[in-house]
Design an enzyme around this catalytic site. Structure first.
Site, PDB file in Angstrom:
ATOM      1  N   ARG A 145       0.822  -1.216   0.000  1.00  0.00           N
ATOM      2  CA  ARG A 145       0.000   0.000   0.000  1.00  0.00           C
ATOM      3  C   ARG A 145       0.848   1.254   0.000  1.00  0.00           C
ATOM      4  O   ARG A 145       0.411   2.313  -0.437  1.00  0.00           O
ATOM      5  CB  ARG A 145      -0.988  -0.039   1.176  1.00  0.00           C
ATOM      6  CG  ARG A 145      -2.197  -0.899   0.845  1.00  0.00           C
ATOM      7  CD  ARG A 145      -2.891  -1.413   2.061  1.00  0.00           C
ATOM      8  NE  ARG A 145      -2.065  -2.431   2.699  1.00  0.00           N
ATOM      9  CZ  ARG A 145      -2.130  -2.766   3.979  1.00  0.00           C
ATOM     10  NH1 ARG A 145      -2.973  -2.163   4.756  1.00  0.00           N
ATOM     11  NH2 ARG A 145      -1.352  -3.698   4.472  1.00  0.00           N
TER      12      ARG A 145
ATOM     13  N   GLU B   8       6.429 -11.337  15.255  1.00  0.00           N
ATOM     14  CA  GLU B   8       5.977 -12.022  16.467  1.00  0.00           C
ATOM     15  C   GLU B   8       6.344 -13.514  16.372  1.00  0.00           C
ATOM     16  O   GLU B   8       6.827 -14.109  17.314  1.00  0.00           O
ATOM     17  CB  GLU B   8       4.472 -11.840  16.576  1.00  0.00           C
ATOM     18  CG  GLU B   8       3.968 -11.928  17.976  1.00  0.00           C
ATOM     19  CD  GLU B   8       2.470 -11.663  18.014  1.00  0.00           C
ATOM     20  OE1 GLU B   8       1.946 -11.086  17.036  1.00  0.00           O
ATOM     21  OE2 GLU B   8       1.852 -12.047  19.011  1.00  0.00           O
TER      22      GLU B   8
END
Ligand code: AMP
Length: 172
Positions: A59, A96
């Site tokens: 994006r 993560e």
């Protein structure tokens, strides 16, 4: 900015449970809001020399290209692994769970150029931090700053970033 903010759609639990995804497609589809966004970015750099606006996949590309056109700069693609066809530099970073990386063409910049990096969302700051390292470790250029459409301030992503002008048009 309120007009821009209203065009960002919240998608709960995407792409996984607990994440509220900020969907910018309604903003991109709205001519006034999209123009307002690019104009707001342009105003931030009215008195700045920017040679290349580097967008982060995917994006970030939309804003990088439009802003580069608006300020008369070139643009460059910072991509996910395996997408760029020419020789590349790579910077890995921790997620993560596991690792990811960003890549750039080895000839993306010329020495001495001033680079602006742009992406849609500043969340934890991991991606932009890797993009900054990617550029700083491999090119003799100056990073003029980093722009985001929005900043998720509760994640404090900004505190992990180097001392650079970091700007966001809107905050959540
Ligand atoms: P981070 O590395 O955590 O700062 O995440 C930044 C990248 O993940 C950006 O390229 C964003 O496009 C995307 N991202 C992270 N969180 C969100 C969110 N809540 N909504 C939409 N995109 C997100």
């Amino acid at each position: 900015m309120q007009n821009i903010k209203e065009k960002i759609r919240n998608i709960p639990d995407f792409p996984k449970p607990g994440i509220q995804f900020k969907d910018i497609t309604p903003l991109l589809a709205n001519p006034e809001a999209f123009k307002e966004t690019i104009d707001a970015f342009r105003q931030l750099h009215e008195h700045d020399r920017i040679d290349i606006v580097a967008g982060i996949e995917a994006r970030g590309f939309v804003f990088a290209a439009a802003l580069a056109y608006a300020i008369g700069a070139g643009t460059c693609l910072i991509r996910k692994p395996g997408k760029l066809p020419h020789s590349i530099h790579r910077q890995t970073y921790e997620l993560e769970y596991g690792n990811d990386a960003v890549e750039i063409h080895t000839d993306a910049f010329k020495p001495g150029q001033r680079i602006l990096i742009i992406d849609d969302v500043l969340a934890t700051g991991g991606t932009i931090s890797a993009a900054i390292k990617l550029i700083r470790n491999n090119f003799d250029v100056e990073i003029a700053g980093v722009d985001f459409l929005m900043e998720l301030t509760f994640l404090n992503g900004r505190q992990n970033l180097p001392d650079l002008p970091i700007r966001s048009l809107i905050q959540f």
